[in-house]
Design a protein around this motif. Structure first.
Motif, PDB file in Angstrom:
ATOM      1  N   LEU A 106       0.824  -1.202   0.000  1.00  0.00           N
ATOM      2  CA  LEU A 106       0.000   0.000   0.000  1.00  0.00           C
ATOM      3  C   LEU A 106       0.862   1.258   0.000  1.00  0.00           C
ATOM      4  O   LEU A 106       0.487   2.277  -0.587  1.00  0.00           O
ATOM      5  N   THR A 107       2.021   1.187   0.647  1.00  0.00           N
ATOM      6  CA  THR A 107       2.931   2.340   0.690  1.00  0.00           C
ATOM      7  C   THR A 107       3.423   2.695  -0.702  1.00  0.00           C
ATOM      8  O   THR A 107       3.393   3.862  -1.112  1.00  0.00           O
ATOM      9  N   ILE A 108       3.899   1.700  -1.439  1.00  0.00           N
ATOM     10  CA  ILE A 108       4.411   1.989  -2.778  1.00  0.00           C
ATOM     11  C   ILE A 108       3.289   2.462  -3.704  1.00  0.00           C
ATOM     12  O   ILE A 108       3.482   3.365  -4.530  1.00  0.00           O
ATOM     13  N   ILE A 109       2.095   1.914  -3.527  1.00  0.00           N
ATOM     14  CA  ILE A 109       0.945   2.332  -4.334  1.00  0.00           C
ATOM     15  C   ILE A 109       0.537   3.762  -3.990  1.00  0.00           C
ATOM     16  O   ILE A 109       0.308   4.593  -4.882  1.00  0.00           O
ATOM     17  N   LEU A 110       0.434   4.061  -2.705  1.00  0.00           N
ATOM     18  CA  LEU A 110      -0.004   5.381  -2.258  1.00  0.00           C
ATOM     19  C   LEU A 110       0.941   6.481  -2.726  1.00  0.00           C
ATOM     20  O   LEU A 110       0.506   7.506  -3.254  1.00  0.00           O
ATOM     21  N   ILE A 414       8.647   3.556   0.309  1.00  0.00           N
ATOM     22  CA  ILE A 414       8.328   4.982   0.116  1.00  0.00           C
ATOM     23  C   ILE A 414       9.118   5.524  -1.064  1.00  0.00           C
ATOM     24  O   ILE A 414       8.568   6.153  -1.976  1.00  0.00           O
ATOM     25  N   LEU A 415      10.428   5.283  -1.054  1.00  0.00           N
ATOM     26  CA  LEU A 415      11.291   5.789  -2.122  1.00  0.00           C
ATOM     27  C   LEU A 415      10.887   5.222  -3.479  1.00  0.00           C
ATOM     28  O   LEU A 415      10.798   5.964  -4.468  1.00  0.00           O
ATOM     29  N   MET A 416      10.620   3.928  -3.530  1.00  0.00           N
ATOM     30  CA  MET A 416      10.263   3.318  -4.817  1.00  0.00           C
ATOM     31  C   MET A 416       8.925   3.834  -5.332  1.00  0.00           C
ATOM     32  O   MET A 416       8.752   4.047  -6.536  1.00  0.00           O
ATOM     33  N   GLY A 417       7.973   4.070  -4.425  1.00  0.00           N
ATOM     34  CA  GLY A 417       6.690   4.627  -4.836  1.00  0.00           C
ATOM     35  C   GLY A 417       6.839   6.018  -5.414  1.00  0.00           C
ATOM     36  O   GLY A 417       6.259   6.348  -6.464  1.00  0.00           O
ATOM     37  N   VAL A 418       7.629   6.855  -4.736  1.00  0.00           N
ATOM     38  CA  VAL A 418       7.885   8.212  -5.240  1.00  0.00           C
ATOM     39  C   VAL A 418       8.580   8.142  -6.597  1.00  0.00           C
ATOM     40  O   VAL A 418       8.233   8.886  -7.530  1.00  0.00           O
TER      41      VAL A 418
END
Length: 433
Positions: A106-110, A414-418
């Protein structure tokens, strides 16, 4: 309209800083279940995921692949748990370990959604993330050096009942293994390597925030050695070599990067050898720890592997694994501290293939899009940091956990999602990509 947009961006920036700051807060306990503060945002993440599934939120095509693999991994975890708990305990026990995977996915998606839709500018994230990671490494530093607040920070970030950590404070600094933000010495070494990778990427490719990136690299190296984390050092050395490979790949030139790598490696080796020959206690202790590892042919981790492999009794164990719930009830309840083996034992061949297929897909995505981002420093830097950081963490995982790490496991995601959000937005604006 412009003022409203500026005010909205300002509020979004403030919310981003708060969320990032919460990522370095101590874990919280709810009904004897310990979890990072950011796990409280899981309901919000689920709502956003539903909006994506129903087509109410626009996402890049690549994210749909991530969602598919995430769901397959979660289904596999439930299958492993169903088989393992029913056959061993005679009843199904809910897989609480799935919460860690849900939070990461969910973190990477968000964060992809936030940055793909331009809710926050990339430069703001890069700067804020540097600030937060510096604070995170300062926590480890101030747990290590003698000062009146050291015991408070140890108690604030405990491992279990923190008694073992407090006992260390009576030793000299060289005898202390700093647990840091990660609340575990080995995990802190891996986290520090990941932070170093981010700092070096900003310094080398973004060409801004030089003070923050330099301080992050220095603090990260201090944390790696203060934690006496051999897996962290191994990952750090690998990351330096991988930066060289990335530089050659991006610039299509090898002469300068090769000379630079040889010079830097020679200087580092000379300094290390000088310190060792002059009896520097930290360096001597680290060399001793490596010597013990080689003398014992891998130490306790080899025994962990042998024990759990002996528990795999039939083909279904190899296919679905034992499940985390069964592992928790074993003699070695924490599992195997060699994560690829731990995943194979816990979730079987099916879980192993799915989880490392996800890692491979992400690595390929980051690598292949680097050359397409040479005109956009933010995108190039984020892609490089994500690629080297994720690959280095897999090297680190031969000595500890990446997927399973609960306390600090959200930073890479977080970094990969951004990164995905920023690159896909850049690609959307540039029709030539």
């Amino acid at each position: 309209m412009i003022d409203i947009q500026k005010e909205t961006l300002k509020i979004n920036n403030q919310l981003l800083f708060i969320i990032l700051f919460l990522s370095i807060m101590p874990i919280i306990s709810i009904r004897q279940f310990s979890m990072p503060v950011l796990y409280l945002f899981i309901p919000l993440g689920i709502m956003i995921l539903l909006c994506i599934i129903f087509g109410w939120i626009t996402v890049p095509k690549f994210q749909k692949t991530l969602i598919l693999f995430s769901l397959l991994i979660l289904i596999e975890i439930f299958l492993s748990t169903l088989y393992g708990t029913v056959t061993v305990f005679g009843e199904f026990i809910f897989p609480t370990d799935s919460l860690q995977y849900i939070a990461k996915f969910l973190t990477i998606i968000l964060f992809t959604v936030i940055f793909y839709n331009g809710k926050v500018e990339a430069d703001i994230f890069i700067k804020y993330f540097l600030i937060i990671l510096n604070i995170g490494m300062l926590i480890g530093l101030f747990q290590w050096i003698p000062w009146p607040g050291r015991e408070f920070l140890v108690r604030l970030y405990p491992f279990n009942d923190f008694s073992g950590q407090l006992e260390q404070l009576n030793r000299t600094m060289v005898g202390i293994r700093v647990h840091g933000l990660a609340q575990h010495a080995t995990a802190n070494g891996g986290l520090a390597t990941f932070f170093f990778v981010y700092g070096f990427s900003v310094f080398s490719y973004y060409k801004k925030h030089q003070f923050l990136s330099t301080s992050l690299m220095l603090l990260s190296i201090i944390n790696i050695f203060a934690s006496q984390a051999r897996a962290g050092i191994l990952a750090l050395v690998f990351s330096v070599f991988l930066f060289y490979v990335v530089s050659v790949y991006i610039n299509r030139k090898s002469f300068k990067p090769t000379i630079y790598l040889i010079l830097v490696s020679s200087v580092i080796y000379s300094i290390f050898l000088y310190l060792y020959n002059n009896g520097n206690p930290i360096v001597v202790k680290m060399v001793y720890r490596w010597g013990v590892l080689f003398e014992t042919s891998g130490g306790g981790r080899v025994d962990q592997i042998a024990y759990f492999v002996s528990l795999l009794k039939n083909p279904f164990h190899y296919l679905f694994g034992l499940s985390k719930q069964v592992v928790n009830q074993s003699v070695l309840s924490y599992g195997v501290e060699v994560e690829p083996v731990n995943i194979l034992v816990t979730y079987g061949a099916l879980g192993f293939i799915l989880q490392y297929a996800l890692v491979l897909i992400l690595l390929i995505y980051f690598l292949k899009n680097m050359r397409k981002s040479t005109k956009n420093r933010a995108s190039l830097m984020l892609l490089t940091a994500s690629f080297v950081g994720l690959a280095s963490y897999q090297v680190f995982s031969v000595g500890y956990y990446f997927f399973r790490e609960i306390r600090v496991g959200l930073f890479p995601w977080i970094l990969m999602g951004v990164t995905i959000g920023v690159y896909e937005r850049y690609k959307l604006k540039d029709g030539n990509l």
